[in-house]
Scaffold this motif. Structure first.
Motif, PDB file in Angstrom:
ATOM      1  N   UNK A   4       6.170  -7.876  -2.564  1.00  0.00           N
ATOM      2  CA  UNK A   4       7.387  -7.398  -2.010  1.00  0.00           C
ATOM      3  C   UNK A   4       7.726  -5.986  -2.437  1.00  0.00           C
ATOM      4  N   UNK A   5       7.302  -5.653  -3.772  1.00  0.00           N
ATOM      5  CA  UNK A   5       7.640  -4.289  -4.309  1.00  0.00           C
ATOM      6  C   UNK A   5       6.637  -3.200  -3.637  1.00  0.00           C
ATOM      7  N   UNK A   6       5.412  -3.641  -3.289  1.00  0.00           N
ATOM      8  CA  UNK A   6       4.382  -2.892  -2.694  1.00  0.00           C
ATOM      9  C   UNK A   6       4.974  -2.498  -1.248  1.00  0.00           C
ATOM     10  N   UNK A   7       5.592  -3.521  -0.388  1.00  0.00           N
ATOM     11  CA  UNK A   7       5.925  -3.177   0.717  1.00  0.00           C
ATOM     12  C   UNK A   7       7.240  -2.198   0.911  1.00  0.00           C
ATOM     13  N   UNK A   8       7.929  -2.126  -0.166  1.00  0.00           N
ATOM     14  CA  UNK A   8       9.171  -1.479   0.002  1.00  0.00           C
ATOM     15  C   UNK A   8       8.866   0.014  -0.129  1.00  0.00           C
ATOM     16  N   UNK A   9       7.765   0.458  -0.264  1.00  0.00           N
ATOM     17  CA  UNK A   9       7.579   1.845  -0.045  1.00  0.00           C
ATOM     18  C   UNK A   9       7.260   2.354   1.404  1.00  0.00           C
ATOM     19  N   UNK A  10       6.869   1.374   2.430  1.00  0.00           N
ATOM     20  CA  UNK A  10       6.838   1.484   3.607  1.00  0.00           C
ATOM     21  C   UNK A  10       8.380   1.793   4.154  1.00  0.00           C
ATOM     22  N   UNK A  11       8.329   2.600   4.920  1.00  0.00           N
ATOM     23  CA  UNK A  11       9.784   3.014   5.718  1.00  0.00           C
ATOM     24  C   UNK A  11      10.481   1.977   6.267  1.00  0.00           C
ATOM     25  N   UNK A  12      11.605   1.715   6.010  1.00  0.00           N
ATOM     26  CA  UNK A  12      12.502   0.375   6.429  1.00  0.00           C
ATOM     27  C   UNK A  12      12.265  -0.901   6.173  1.00  0.00           C
ATOM     28  N   UNK A  13      10.940  -1.131   5.511  1.00  0.00           N
ATOM     29  CA  UNK A  13      10.899  -2.258   5.181  1.00  0.00           C
ATOM     30  C   UNK A  13      11.742  -2.775   4.093  1.00  0.00           C
ATOM     31  N   UNK A  14      11.980  -1.974   3.154  1.00  0.00           N
ATOM     32  CA  UNK A  14      12.788  -2.809   1.936  1.00  0.00           C
ATOM     33  C   UNK A  14      14.132  -3.160   2.515  1.00  0.00           C
TER      34      UNK A  14
END
Length: 135
Positions: free
Chosen positions: A94-104
């Protein structure tokens, strides 16, 4: 990219912190407090007050959304260490995917919705094998 991107990162990181803290501490309120303090500290260290508020919102969503999963797993016989390990590994994703725009932002919406779904699907208490016993 803009302020919305960094706020989204902190929302996703807060969500991940909420999931991990609730899994490790096994208490929703304690996990919420620890995750909120960490998320706000990270937000203030790397941004301004708006990133800190984003991290706080993410921490609330992550800890409250993962609480039904943690309690249900432990109630059904899962081990504390196994539950904490698996959910912490999931929180890293989840933390790694947070760096994808809008995914957070999407993570902060999805985790509480999944928690509500788990809570609705939870079975009512039943008699178990006592219902098969002959009186």
């Amino acid at each position: 990219m803009g302020d919305w991107y960094t706020i989204g990162i902190l929302v996703g990181l807060g969500t991940a912190l909420g999931i991990a803290a609730t899994a490790v501490l096994r208490r929703a309120v304690l996990g919420l407090v620890v995750a909120a303090v960490c998320a706000v500290a990270i937000g203030l260290a790397f941004g301004q007050w708006d990133e800190a508020v984003g991290g706080l919102v993410g921490a609330v969503c992550g800890s409250l959304g993962s609480a039904p999963l943690v309690s249900g797993t432990l109630r059904r016989g899962g081990t504390r260490g196994g539950t904490a390990t698996l959910l912490t590994l999931g929180a890293l994703v989840v933390a790694a995917l947070a760096f994808v725009p809008v995914v957070g932002y999407l993570e902060a919406i999805a985790v509480p919705l999944l928690g509500l779904r788990l809570r609705r699907r939870a079975p009512d208490r039943h008699a178990g094998l006592r219902s098969l016993a002959k009186d």
